[in-house]
Design an enzyme around this catalytic site. Structure first.
Site, mmCIF file in Angstrom:
data_model
loop_
_atom_site.group_PDB
_atom_site.id
_atom_site.type_symbol
_atom_site.label_atom_id
_atom_site.label_comp_id
_atom_site.label_asym_id
_atom_site.label_seq_id
_atom_site.Cartn_x
_atom_site.Cartn_y
_atom_site.Cartn_z
ATOM 1 N N ARG A 47 1.024 -1.224 0.245
ATOM 2 C CA ARG A 47 0.017 -0.009 0.089
ATOM 3 C C ARG A 47 0.668 1.227 -0.088
ATOM 4 O O ARG A 47 2.026 1.068 0.221
ATOM 5 C CB ARG A 47 -1.046 0.026 1.147
ATOM 6 C CG ARG A 47 -0.540 -0.643 2.506
ATOM 7 C CD ARG A 47 0.601 0.163 3.156
ATOM 8 N NE ARG A 47 0.274 1.246 3.399
ATOM 9 C CZ ARG A 47 1.255 2.221 3.785
ATOM 10 N NH1 ARG A 47 2.691 1.707 3.807
ATOM 11 N NH2 ARG A 47 1.016 3.436 3.944
ATOM 12 N N GLY A 48 0.275 2.395 -0.499
ATOM 13 C CA GLY A 48 1.185 3.636 -0.385
ATOM 14 C C GLY A 48 1.122 4.170 -1.928
ATOM 15 O O GLY A 48 1.412 2.997 -2.773
ATOM 16 N N ALA A 49 0.761 5.225 -2.315
ATOM 17 C CA ALA A 49 0.730 5.573 -3.679
ATOM 18 C C ALA A 49 1.827 5.116 -4.515
ATOM 19 O O ALA A 49 1.750 4.436 -5.413
ATOM 20 C CB ALA A 49 0.276 6.928 -3.763
ATOM 21 N N ARG A 90 -7.275 -0.231 -6.953
ATOM 22 C CA ARG A 90 -7.685 0.947 -6.338
ATOM 23 C C ARG A 90 -7.863 1.992 -6.888
ATOM 24 O O ARG A 90 -6.954 2.528 -7.932
ATOM 25 C CB ARG A 90 -6.482 0.900 -5.284
ATOM 26 C CG ARG A 90 -6.435 -0.402 -4.096
ATOM 27 C CD ARG A 90 -5.626 -0.113 -2.867
ATOM 28 N NE ARG A 90 -6.501 0.743 -2.128
ATOM 29 C CZ ARG A 90 -5.753 1.312 -1.021
ATOM 30 N NH1 ARG A 90 -4.692 1.162 -0.849
ATOM 31 N NH2 ARG A 90 -6.603 2.121 -0.267
ATOM 32 N N GLN A 197 -2.067 2.224 10.086
ATOM 33 C CA GLN A 197 -0.908 2.445 9.390
ATOM 34 C C GLN A 197 0.135 3.048 10.147
ATOM 35 O O GLN A 197 1.362 2.922 10.298
ATOM 36 C CB GLN A 197 -0.976 3.077 7.802
ATOM 37 C CG GLN A 197 -1.716 2.068 7.003
ATOM 38 C CD GLN A 197 -3.294 2.290 6.954
ATOM 39 O OE1 GLN A 197 -3.742 2.799 7.999
ATOM 40 N NE2 GLN A 197 -4.009 2.127 5.937
ATOM 41 N N ASP A 238 -2.113 10.844 -2.194
ATOM 42 C CA ASP A 238 -2.422 9.850 -3.156
ATOM 43 C C ASP A 238 -2.879 10.350 -4.563
ATOM 44 O O ASP A 238 -2.900 9.629 -5.744
ATOM 45 C CB ASP A 238 -3.578 8.989 -2.587
ATOM 46 C CG ASP A 238 -3.244 8.163 -1.464
ATOM 47 O OD1 ASP A 238 -3.037 8.415 -0.356
ATOM 48 O OD2 ASP A 238 -2.881 6.935 -1.762
ATOM 49 N N ASN A 248 -5.661 12.265 0.217
ATOM 50 C CA ASN A 248 -4.768 11.449 0.888
ATOM 51 C C ASN A 248 -5.464 10.777 1.749
ATOM 52 O O ASN A 248 -6.787 10.999 2.164
ATOM 53 C CB ASN A 248 -3.553 12.472 1.856
ATOM 54 C CG ASN A 248 -2.486 11.553 2.458
ATOM 55 O OD1 ASN A 248 -1.955 10.493 1.919
ATOM 56 N ND2 ASN A 248 -2.045 11.789 3.630
ATOM 57 N N LYS A 249 -4.908 9.888 2.795
ATOM 58 C CA LYS A 249 -5.513 8.910 3.934
ATOM 59 C C LYS A 249 -6.524 9.785 4.589
ATOM 60 O O LYS A 249 -6.415 11.024 5.013
ATOM 61 C CB LYS A 249 -4.404 8.375 4.881
ATOM 62 C CG LYS A 249 -5.055 7.636 5.895
ATOM 63 C CD LYS A 249 -5.675 6.512 5.416
ATOM 64 C CE LYS A 249 -5.218 5.469 4.329
ATOM 65 N NZ LYS A 249 -6.155 4.567 3.799
#
Lengths: 345, 345
Positions: A47-49, A90, A197, A238, A248-249
Site C-alpha cells: 500500500r502507499g501510492a 484501487r 498504518q 495519493d 490522502n488517507k
C-alpha cells in the site's frame, strides 16, 4: 530499513513485504503472476501510492512474460487487458495508472515485435520507476528538510515512509533527511484508523532508525496542537489535482483544518507522479470506500454492535488553501498551485 | 433502554452494568462494599461523568453502612476517608466530588448521631441524586431538542447517553427528546478511540431505539462535515470551568475546531453539577492520562510495535469561544458564559 518490495532477478518474481502482518511479523510474499500483484494490492499487502504504482509496473512485466501473441497488436491488446486489471485494484492513487501508462508508452514506442525484447524493455522501465522513486524521494527529502527546525516536532498521518514507496519515503523521507542533516527531530504518529498504518508502520519505521516517535490516537491531534507540541505537519498524497487539492488517507483533511486553526504549517510531500493535471479540483478525485468490517472488526473480533451502519471512506480531500507548500521530487511548489504545479510537470 | 446502574433495596447493593463488556455481553456486577465501587469506576465498568457521580454516592452509602464509630466526629472521619478514596478514582469529572460533597453536607447538617438515621439520610440523598439526574436529563432534552431540525443529522462523540448517566442521557437525551417530539433524527457516532465508547455504547443505544446511526472513525469527522452531512454537533462534558471551557472526552476539541471551520453549531449538554465555578478556566482542569496499553492493545492483541512511546490523555479542553451554547438541566446557557453560567447555579 524495511523494504516494501524487491525484484528477484533469477526467478523474475517480485517479493512483497506483507504489510498487513506488520509489526508482528516480517513476512515476504512472492508474486510471480500479475494476478498475484492484483491480489496483493487489493488486500493491502502493499500500500502507499508510490509503492502500488511500482508494484503494478512489475505486475505488468509479469503479464507480458506470459503473453503469446502473433502480432504486436495482439500483444498490445493482451497487455492492456492486464494493465486495466492492475489499474482497477484501487481508484484513488493516480501513481498506479501513471506507472502503467509509462510501461504502455514504452511498449508503443518500441520499434520491435520480438517478445523477448519487449519484455526486456518493460522490465527495464519497471526498474527505472523503482530506482527513480527512491532517488526522487531522496531529492524530496533534501528539498523539504529545511522546513524542519533543529529540535523540531513533526506530526504525520498514516504511513508515507519507506514502506509506502520503493524506499526512503515521502513525508518520512523528509524527516529522515532532516535527521541526516544533523537535526534532532521527533515525530508524533497518528495511529490512523481503521487500519492503523501510523501505529503499525510509521512507528515501526521511526523506531528502527531511533528517531523518537510518540503514538497518538487520531482524535488527540487537536489537543496536541493546542498544547504547542507540533511545529509542523507533513503528510503524503495519493492524488493531487491541478489546483493543488490533495487526496490522502482519511483524517488528513481534519489535520489540515486544525493546523490552520493553530497557525502550524502543513506540508504535503509527494512525487510529481502523484499530480493529476487532468483533474481541475479535488472534487473530481474518486474516493475509495472500503469494507465496513475494517471499522467494525479488529483481528476477527467485533468492536461495535452487529449490523451497525458504517461510513468508511479510505481517503479525504484537503483543499489547496490549507496547504503551506507541496514538496516534490522536482522541488518545492508554493501557492498559487494552479499556476506553479504545471511548471514542474 | 439499558440501565447503567440499579439499586437493590433488599440487598442494599448497587448493580452496575459492566460497560467494558458491551456490546458483546450484557453483564451486571453487584457492588456491596464501597471498594467495589472504587474498583468499578477505576476499571471503567461504570463511566460517564453523571454516572460515576451517582455510583460514588451509592458507594459512600455502602461505606456508611459499615462504619462503627463512638461519636459523630469519628463517624465523620471514617466517612470522609471513604469519600476521599471514591473521589480519587478519576480526576477530571467534577460530578464525582459534587455528589460526594452533597452526601457529606447532608451528613454534617443532620441533627443526629444515630447510625441508622444517618445511613437512611445518606441513602435518601443518593436516591435523590439518581432521580434528579434522570429528571434533569429529561428537562435538558426538552431544552435542547429545539436545536435539532426536522430530519436533522447530529454528530456526537464518545457516549453521553443513558449509559453515562443514571438514565436518558445528556447529549443523547437531547437526541431522544427530539425523536419524542416527532422529529426524524439521524446520528453519526465517532467511534472514540482508544476505548471505543462511540462504537460500543452510543451505536448500541441508538440502535436499540431505532434511531438511525452511522459509525465513523474519529478521523472521518472533518470530511463528513465538508460533505455537508452534519447539521449540528452535540457532546457531553466532564467539567465546565467558570468561563465556559469544557473538558470532555479526548477528540471533542478537534470536533469543535472543525465545526467552527464549517459553520456548524457545536452544543454541549451537561447538568449544572458538571460546572465547577471554582476554576476560572479550562487550563485549571486536571486531565487524566491513562495507561499506554489502551492505545497499543486491543483485546490483548498488540496493535503497534512493542515498547512504542504513547501519549494517552483521556480528555481535552474545548475553549468557550468554540461552543454555541451549553444545554443544562436548568436551561440553555449562551455566551458570555462567564456571566451567564453563574446565574443558573
Amino acid at each position: 530499513m524495511l523494504e516494501a518490495m524487491r525484484w528477484l532477478p533469477n526467478e523474475e518474481c517480485l517479493e512483497l513485504l506483507d504489510q498487513t502482518r506488520l509489526p508482528a511479523e516480517i513476512t515476504y510474499v512472492k508474486c510471480c503472476e500479475y494476478r498475484d500483484i492484483v491480489s496483493a494490492i487489493k488486500r493491502l499487502a502493499v500500500r502507499g501510492a508510490p509503492a502500488i504504482g511500482t508494484a503494478a509496473a512489475y505486475g505488468l512485466v509479469m503479464a507480458a512474460r506470459n503473453i503469446s501473441a502473433k502480432s504486436k497488436k495482439e500483444y498490445s491488446y493482451q497487455l492492456r487487458g492486464a494493465a486495466r486489471e492492475l489499474a482497477a485494484t484501487r481508484p484513488t492513487a493516480v501513481n498506479l495508472s501513471w506507472a502503467l501508462d509509462r510501461l504502455l508508452q514504452k511498449f508503443d514506442d518500441a520499434d520491435t515485435d520480438n517478445h523477448g525484447e519487449l519484455y526486456g524493455l518493460l522490465l527495464e522501465e519497471a526498474h527505472a520507476i523503482y530506482r527513480e522513486d527512491i532517488s526522487g524521494n531522496r531529492r524530496m527529502g533534501n528539498y523539504g528538510q529545511g522546513f524542519i527546525p533543529q529540535g523540531g516536532s513533526v506530526l504525520t498521518h498514516c504511513n508515507a515512509g519507506a514502506l509506502a514507496t520503493a524506499g526512503y519515503g515521502t513525508a518520512l523521507g523528509v524527516i529522515r533527511a532532516a535527521r541526516e542533516a544533523g537535526k534532532n527531530v521527533s515525530v508524533y504518529a497518528c495511529e490512523t484508523r481503521p487500519l492503523l498504518q501510523g501505529a503499525r508502520l510509521t512507528a515501526l519505521e521511526m523506531m528502527q532508525e531511533n528517531i523518537p516517535v510518540t503514538l497518538i490516537t487520531d482524535n488527540m491531534a487537536g489537543f496536541l496542537m493546542a498544547k504547542g507540541k507540533v511545529d509542523l505537519v507533513i503528510v503524503g498524497a495519493d492524488r493531487i489535482s491541478a489546483n493543488g487539492d490533495v487526496a490522502n488517507k482519511i483524517g488528513t483533511y481534519g489535520l489540515a483544518v486544525m493546523a490552520k486553526a493553530h497557525n502550524i504549517p502543513f506540508y504535503v510531500a509527494a512525487p510529481v507522479s502523484t499530480v493529476d493535471l487532468k483533474l481541475a479540483s479535488g472534487d473530481e478525485i474518486p474516493i475509495e470506500e472500503r469494507d465496513h468490517t475494517e471499522v467494525t472488526h479488529h483481528g476477527g473480533r467485533l468492536l461495535a454492535p452487529a449490523g451497525v451502519n458504517v461510513w468508511n471512506p479510505a481517503f479525504d480531500v484537503t483543499p489547496h488553501n490549507l496547504i503551506t507548500a507541496i514538496i516534490t521530487d522536482k522541488g518545492v511548489v508554493w501557492p498559487p498551485y494552479k499556476e506553479n504545479l504545471k511548471k514542474i510537470i
